[in-house]
Design an enzyme around this catalytic site. Sequence first.
Site, PDB file in Angstrom:
ATOM      1  N   HIS A 195       0.863  -1.184   0.000  1.00 30.30           N
ATOM      2  CA  HIS A 195       0.000   0.000   0.000  1.00 30.30           C
ATOM      3  C   HIS A 195       0.898   1.232   0.000  1.00 30.30           C
ATOM      4  O   HIS A 195       1.966   1.225   0.635  1.00 30.30           O
ATOM      5  CB  HIS A 195      -0.843   0.068   1.287  1.00 30.30           C
ATOM      6  CG  HIS A 195      -2.153  -0.647   1.245  1.00 30.30           C
ATOM      7  ND1 HIS A 195      -2.673  -1.265   2.360  1.00 30.30           N
ATOM      8  CD2 HIS A 195      -3.073  -0.811   0.261  1.00 30.30           C
ATOM      9  CE1 HIS A 195      -3.856  -1.795   2.055  1.00 30.30           C
ATOM     10  NE2 HIS A 195      -4.119  -1.543   0.789  1.00 30.30           N
ATOM     11  N   CYS A 227      -2.460   2.820   9.041  1.00 29.83           N
ATOM     12  CA  CYS A 227      -3.474   1.850   8.610  1.00 29.83           C
ATOM     13  C   CYS A 227      -4.694   1.862   9.526  1.00 29.83           C
ATOM     14  O   CYS A 227      -5.805   1.586   9.092  1.00 29.83           O
ATOM     15  CB  CYS A 227      -2.901   0.437   8.598  1.00 29.83           C
ATOM     16  SG  CYS A 227      -1.511   0.231   7.503  1.00 29.83           S
TER      17      CYS A 227
HETATM   18  N1  ARG Z   1      -4.123  -7.082   6.494  1.00 35.26           N
HETATM   19  C1  ARG Z   1      -4.465  -5.862   5.837  1.00 35.26           C
HETATM   20  C2  ARG Z   1      -4.370  -6.042   4.346  1.00 35.26           C
HETATM   21  O1  ARG Z   1      -3.456  -6.678   3.893  1.00 35.26           O
HETATM   22  C3  ARG Z   1      -3.591  -4.745   6.293  1.00 35.26           C
HETATM   23  C4  ARG Z   1      -4.008  -3.418   5.789  1.00 35.26           C
HETATM   24  C5  ARG Z   1      -3.082  -2.335   6.184  1.00 35.26           C
HETATM   25  N2  ARG Z   1      -3.623  -1.071   5.889  1.00 35.26           N
HETATM   26  C6  ARG Z   1      -2.971  -0.065   5.311  1.00 35.26           C
HETATM   27  N3  ARG Z   1      -3.569   1.072   5.235  1.00 35.26           N
HETATM   28  N4  ARG Z   1      -1.814  -0.235   4.749  1.00 35.26           N
HETATM   29  O2  ARG Z   1      -5.194  -5.572   3.604  1.00 35.26           O
END
Ligand code: ARG
Length: 281
Positions: A178, A274
Amino acid sequence: MRPDAREEPALPRDARSRRYLMCPPTHFEVTYSINPWMDPGKPVDLSLALAQWEDLHDRYRALGHTVELLEPREDLPDMVFAANGATVVDGRVLGARFAYRERTAEAEEHLEWFRAHGFTEIHEPSHVNEGEGDFAVTSAYLLAGRGFRSSSLAHDEAQEFFGRPVIGLDLVDPRYYHLDTALSVLDDETNEIMYYPGAFSPGSRAVLARLFPDALIAREADAAAFGLNAVSDGRHVLLPQAALGLFEPLRARGFEPIGLDTGELLKGGGSVKCCTQELRP
Ligand code: ARG
Protein backbone atom coordinates in the site's frame (compact mmCIF):
# COMPACT_ATOMS: atom_id res chain seq x y z
CA MET A 1 29.91 35.30 10.47
CA ARG A 2 26.41 34.07 9.70
CA PRO A 3 25.85 30.53 10.94
CA ASP A 4 25.21 27.90 8.35
CA ALA A 5 21.46 27.76 7.69
CA ARG A 6 21.42 24.08 8.58
CA GLU A 7 22.62 24.86 12.07
CA GLU A 8 19.68 27.11 12.87
CA PRO A 9 17.09 25.24 14.92
CA ALA A 10 13.95 24.40 12.99
CA LEU A 11 10.90 26.44 13.98
CA PRO A 12 8.22 24.43 15.72
CA ARG A 13 5.32 23.55 13.48
CA ASP A 14 1.64 24.29 13.89
CA ALA A 15 -0.70 21.38 14.45
CA ARG A 16 -4.20 21.47 12.95
CA SER A 17 -6.92 19.62 14.79
CA ARG A 18 -8.17 16.60 12.90
CA ARG A 19 -11.08 14.22 12.76
CA TYR A 20 -10.22 10.54 12.51
CA LEU A 21 -12.19 7.36 12.02
CA MET A 22 -10.91 4.25 13.79
CA CYS A 23 -12.13 0.72 14.49
CA PRO A 24 -11.10 -1.18 17.64
CA PRO A 25 -9.32 -4.51 17.03
CA THR A 26 -11.93 -6.42 19.04
CA HIS A 27 -11.93 -9.28 16.52
CA PHE A 28 -8.42 -8.82 15.15
CA GLU A 29 -6.62 -12.02 14.19
CA VAL A 30 -4.53 -13.32 11.33
CA THR A 31 -6.45 -16.16 9.73
CA TYR A 32 -5.46 -15.54 6.11
CA SER A 33 -2.50 -13.97 4.35
CA ILE A 34 -2.90 -11.23 1.75
CA ASN A 35 0.40 -9.46 2.32
CA PRO A 36 3.91 -10.74 3.18
CA TRP A 37 3.65 -9.62 6.82
CA MET A 38 0.69 -11.87 7.57
CA ASP A 39 1.48 -15.33 8.88
CA PRO A 40 -1.63 -17.22 10.03
CA GLY A 41 0.64 -19.56 11.99
CA LYS A 42 1.77 -16.72 14.26
CA PRO A 43 -0.63 -16.13 17.15
CA VAL A 44 -1.86 -12.62 17.93
CA ASP A 45 -2.01 -11.44 21.52
CA LEU A 46 -5.43 -9.84 21.35
CA SER A 47 -5.31 -7.99 24.65
CA LEU A 48 -1.94 -6.52 23.69
CA ALA A 49 -3.29 -5.52 20.26
CA LEU A 50 -6.20 -3.79 22.00
CA ALA A 51 -3.87 -1.99 24.39
CA GLN A 52 -1.65 -0.80 21.53
CA TRP A 53 -4.65 0.42 19.58
CA GLU A 54 -6.07 2.19 22.65
CA ASP A 55 -2.75 3.90 23.20
CA LEU A 56 -2.91 5.30 19.66
CA HIS A 57 -6.55 6.30 20.10
CA ASP A 58 -5.83 8.03 23.43
CA ARG A 59 -2.86 9.90 21.98
CA TYR A 60 -5.04 11.41 19.30
CA ARG A 61 -7.56 12.52 21.90
CA ALA A 62 -4.85 13.95 24.13
CA LEU A 63 -3.52 15.96 21.17
CA GLY A 64 -6.97 17.50 20.75
CA HIS A 65 -8.18 15.47 17.78
CA THR A 66 -11.65 14.00 17.37
CA VAL A 67 -11.86 10.23 16.99
CA GLU A 68 -14.98 8.61 15.58
CA LEU A 69 -15.48 4.88 15.96
CA LEU A 70 -16.66 2.18 13.61
CA GLU A 71 -18.35 -0.89 15.07
CA PRO A 72 -16.04 -3.90 14.53
CA ARG A 73 -17.52 -6.99 12.91
CA GLU A 74 -16.56 -10.45 14.10
CA ASP A 75 -16.14 -11.88 10.60
CA LEU A 76 -13.87 -9.01 9.45
CA PRO A 77 -10.56 -9.33 11.34
CA ASP A 78 -8.80 -6.66 9.23
CA MET A 79 -11.40 -3.99 10.02
CA VAL A 80 -9.00 -2.44 12.51
CA PHE A 81 -7.18 -1.08 9.45
CA ALA A 82 -9.79 1.62 9.02
CA ALA A 83 -7.68 3.69 6.62
CA ASN A 84 -8.60 1.28 3.84
CA GLY A 85 -12.37 1.77 4.01
CA ALA A 86 -12.74 5.12 2.22
CA THR A 87 -11.04 8.38 1.28
CA VAL A 88 -12.56 11.64 2.46
CA VAL A 89 -11.52 14.98 0.98
CA ASP A 90 -13.50 18.24 1.25
CA GLY A 91 -16.21 16.27 3.04
CA ARG A 92 -16.67 14.10 -0.06
CA VAL A 93 -16.48 10.36 0.44
CA LEU A 94 -14.97 7.99 -2.09
CA GLY A 95 -15.88 4.50 -0.94
CA ALA A 96 -13.46 1.60 -1.14
CA ARG A 97 -13.53 -1.53 -3.22
CA PHE A 98 -11.19 -4.16 -1.83
CA ALA A 99 -8.83 -6.27 -3.91
CA TYR A 100 -9.36 -9.44 -1.83
CA ARG A 101 -12.70 -11.00 -1.04
CA GLU A 102 -11.68 -11.47 2.61
CA ARG A 103 -12.11 -7.71 3.06
CA THR A 104 -14.87 -6.96 0.54
CA ALA A 105 -17.61 -6.49 3.14
CA GLU A 106 -15.66 -3.80 4.98
CA ALA A 107 -16.49 -1.29 2.23
CA GLU A 108 -20.22 -1.42 2.96
CA GLU A 109 -19.62 -1.03 6.72
CA HIS A 110 -17.81 2.22 5.99
CA LEU A 111 -20.46 3.47 3.57
CA GLU A 112 -23.14 2.78 6.21
CA TRP A 113 -21.19 4.78 8.74
CA PHE A 114 -20.89 7.76 6.41
CA ARG A 115 -24.58 7.67 5.51
CA ALA A 116 -25.50 7.59 9.20
CA HIS A 117 -23.19 10.48 10.04
CA GLY A 118 -24.44 13.18 7.74
CA PHE A 119 -22.16 12.72 4.74
CA THR A 120 -24.18 13.30 1.60
CA GLU A 121 -21.63 13.32 -1.18
CA ILE A 122 -20.73 9.67 -1.33
CA HIS A 123 -19.37 7.88 -4.38
CA GLU A 124 -19.52 4.10 -4.58
CA PRO A 125 -16.51 3.16 -6.70
CA SER A 126 -16.49 1.06 -9.85
CA HIS A 127 -12.80 0.21 -9.59
CA VAL A 128 -10.59 -1.36 -6.95
CA ASN A 129 -9.22 1.17 -4.48
CA GLU A 130 -8.25 0.55 -0.86
CA GLY A 131 -8.96 4.01 0.48
CA GLU A 132 -6.17 5.82 2.23
CA GLY A 133 -4.05 2.72 2.02
CA ASP A 134 -3.29 3.92 -1.51
CA PHE A 135 -4.42 7.57 -1.53
CA ALA A 136 -2.42 10.27 0.24
CA VAL A 137 -3.65 13.84 0.24
CA THR A 138 -1.63 17.05 0.00
CA SER A 139 -2.98 20.50 -0.84
CA ALA A 140 -1.71 20.13 -4.39
CA TYR A 141 -2.22 16.47 -5.22
CA LEU A 142 -3.79 13.19 -4.52
CA LEU A 143 -0.85 10.78 -4.47
CA ALA A 144 -2.06 7.37 -5.53
CA GLY A 145 -0.38 3.98 -5.24
CA ARG A 146 -0.92 1.05 -7.58
CA GLY A 147 0.67 -2.26 -8.38
CA PHE A 148 -0.64 -4.49 -5.60
CA ARG A 149 -4.11 -3.26 -4.62
CA SER A 150 -5.66 -0.12 -6.11
CA SER A 151 -5.99 0.03 -9.89
CA SER A 152 -5.06 2.82 -12.27
CA LEU A 153 -8.71 3.09 -13.26
CA ALA A 154 -9.47 3.89 -9.62
CA HIS A 155 -6.96 6.73 -9.85
CA ASP A 156 -8.93 8.23 -12.73
CA GLU A 157 -12.13 7.73 -10.81
CA ALA A 158 -10.69 9.54 -7.78
CA GLN A 159 -9.40 12.43 -9.89
CA GLU A 160 -12.82 12.91 -11.44
CA PHE A 161 -14.66 12.69 -8.12
CA PHE A 162 -12.37 14.94 -6.08
CA GLY A 163 -11.31 17.28 -8.88
CA ARG A 164 -7.72 17.09 -7.70
CA PRO A 165 -4.77 16.05 -9.83
CA VAL A 166 -3.85 12.46 -9.17
CA ILE A 167 -0.21 11.42 -9.30
CA GLY A 168 -0.05 7.68 -9.96
CA LEU A 169 2.87 5.94 -8.26
CA ASP A 170 3.97 2.38 -9.00
CA LEU A 171 4.74 0.20 -6.00
CA VAL A 172 7.15 -2.61 -6.83
CA ASP A 173 8.05 -4.31 -3.52
CA PRO A 174 5.34 -6.62 -2.10
CA ARG A 175 6.32 -5.69 1.47
CA TYR A 176 5.14 -2.18 0.65
CA TYR A 177 1.87 -3.18 -0.94
CA HIS A 178 0.00 0.00 0.00
CA LEU A 179 1.22 3.55 -0.61
CA ASP A 180 0.87 4.30 3.12
CA THR A 181 3.52 1.71 3.93
CA ALA A 182 6.08 3.63 1.87
CA LEU A 183 5.08 7.30 1.93
CA SER A 184 3.63 9.64 4.49
CA VAL A 185 2.39 13.22 4.26
CA LEU A 186 4.01 15.30 6.99
CA ASP A 187 2.42 18.64 6.19
CA ASP A 188 -0.54 18.67 3.85
CA GLU A 189 -0.48 22.46 3.52
CA THR A 190 3.15 22.83 2.53
CA ASN A 191 3.25 19.52 0.62
CA GLU A 192 6.00 17.96 2.72
CA ILE A 193 6.33 14.20 2.66
CA MET A 194 8.67 11.40 3.67
CA TYR A 195 9.09 8.21 1.68
CA TYR A 196 11.18 5.14 1.03
CA PRO A 197 12.39 5.23 -2.61
CA GLY A 198 13.04 1.47 -2.75
CA ALA A 199 9.31 0.79 -2.70
CA PHE A 200 8.75 2.59 -6.01
CA SER A 201 9.56 1.97 -9.66
CA PRO A 202 12.42 4.05 -11.12
CA GLY A 203 9.96 6.28 -12.97
CA SER A 204 7.86 6.89 -9.87
CA ARG A 205 11.00 7.64 -7.88
CA ALA A 206 11.89 10.28 -10.46
CA VAL A 207 8.37 11.75 -10.23
CA LEU A 208 8.62 11.97 -6.44
CA ALA A 209 12.07 13.57 -6.62
CA ARG A 210 10.73 16.15 -9.08
CA LEU A 211 7.59 17.01 -7.10
CA PHE A 212 9.12 16.77 -3.63
CA PRO A 213 12.81 17.69 -3.88
CA ASP A 214 12.97 18.41 -0.13
CA ALA A 215 11.27 15.22 1.02
CA LEU A 216 12.62 13.33 3.99
CA ILE A 217 14.11 10.18 2.50
CA ALA A 218 13.68 7.12 4.71
CA ARG A 219 16.16 4.29 4.92
CA GLU A 220 15.25 0.69 4.35
CA ALA A 221 15.43 -0.27 8.06
CA ASP A 222 12.94 2.43 9.01
CA ALA A 223 10.61 1.52 6.16
CA ALA A 224 10.77 -2.13 7.23
CA ALA A 225 9.84 -1.04 10.77
CA PHE A 226 6.72 0.56 9.21
CA GLY A 227 8.07 4.03 9.98
CA LEU A 228 6.35 5.48 6.91
CA ASN A 229 3.00 4.26 8.19
CA ALA A 230 2.76 7.48 10.17
CA VAL A 231 0.12 10.08 10.90
CA SER A 232 0.97 13.78 11.14
CA ASP A 233 -1.25 16.61 12.32
CA GLY A 234 1.23 19.11 10.92
CA ARG A 235 3.37 19.06 14.04
CA HIS A 236 3.11 15.75 15.90
CA VAL A 237 4.08 12.70 13.89
CA LEU A 238 2.84 9.43 15.35
CA LEU A 239 4.84 6.47 14.12
CA PRO A 240 6.14 3.05 15.22
CA GLN A 241 8.83 3.53 17.84
CA ALA A 242 11.08 0.99 16.12
CA ALA A 243 11.64 3.38 13.20
CA LEU A 244 14.48 4.99 15.14
CA GLY A 245 16.22 6.56 12.17
CA LEU A 246 13.30 8.87 11.43
CA PHE A 247 13.14 10.63 14.78
CA GLU A 248 16.12 12.98 14.40
CA PRO A 249 15.38 13.99 10.79
CA LEU A 250 11.80 14.75 11.82
CA ARG A 251 12.93 16.86 14.78
CA ALA A 252 15.41 18.70 12.55
CA ARG A 253 12.44 19.79 10.45
CA GLY A 254 10.50 21.04 13.44
CA PHE A 255 8.22 18.02 13.84
CA GLU A 256 7.62 16.27 17.12
CA PRO A 257 7.84 12.51 16.59
CA ILE A 258 5.80 10.34 18.95
CA GLY A 259 6.83 6.68 18.94
CA LEU A 260 4.27 3.96 19.59
CA ASP A 261 4.44 0.21 19.94
CA THR A 262 2.16 -1.36 17.34
CA GLY A 263 3.86 -4.76 17.27
CA GLU A 264 0.70 -6.86 17.39
CA LEU A 265 -0.98 -4.91 14.59
CA LEU A 266 2.14 -5.36 12.49
CA LYS A 267 1.26 -9.05 12.33
CA GLY A 268 -1.60 -7.99 10.07
CA GLY A 269 0.72 -5.83 7.98
CA GLY A 270 -0.39 -2.50 9.38
CA SER A 271 0.50 0.15 11.91
CA VAL A 272 -0.41 3.71 12.90
CA LYS A 273 -1.67 5.05 9.58
CA CYS A 274 -3.47 1.85 8.61
CA CYS A 275 -5.56 2.18 11.77
CA THR A 276 -6.46 5.80 11.05
CA GLN A 277 -8.72 7.23 8.38
CA GLU A 278 -8.76 11.02 8.22
CA LEU A 279 -12.10 12.73 7.67
CA ARG A 280 -11.12 15.93 5.88
CA PRO A 281 -13.72 18.70 6.08
N1 ARG B 1 -4.12 -7.08 6.49
C1 ARG B 1 -4.46 -5.86 5.84
C2 ARG B 1 -4.37 -6.04 4.35
O1 ARG B 1 -3.46 -6.68 3.89
C3 ARG B 1 -3.59 -4.74 6.29
C4 ARG B 1 -4.01 -3.42 5.79
C5 ARG B 1 -3.08 -2.34 6.18
N2 ARG B 1 -3.62 -1.07 5.89
C6 ARG B 1 -2.97 -0.07 5.31
N3 ARG B 1 -3.57 1.07 5.24
N4 ARG B 1 -1.81 -0.23 4.75
O2 ARG B 1 -5.19 -5.57 3.60
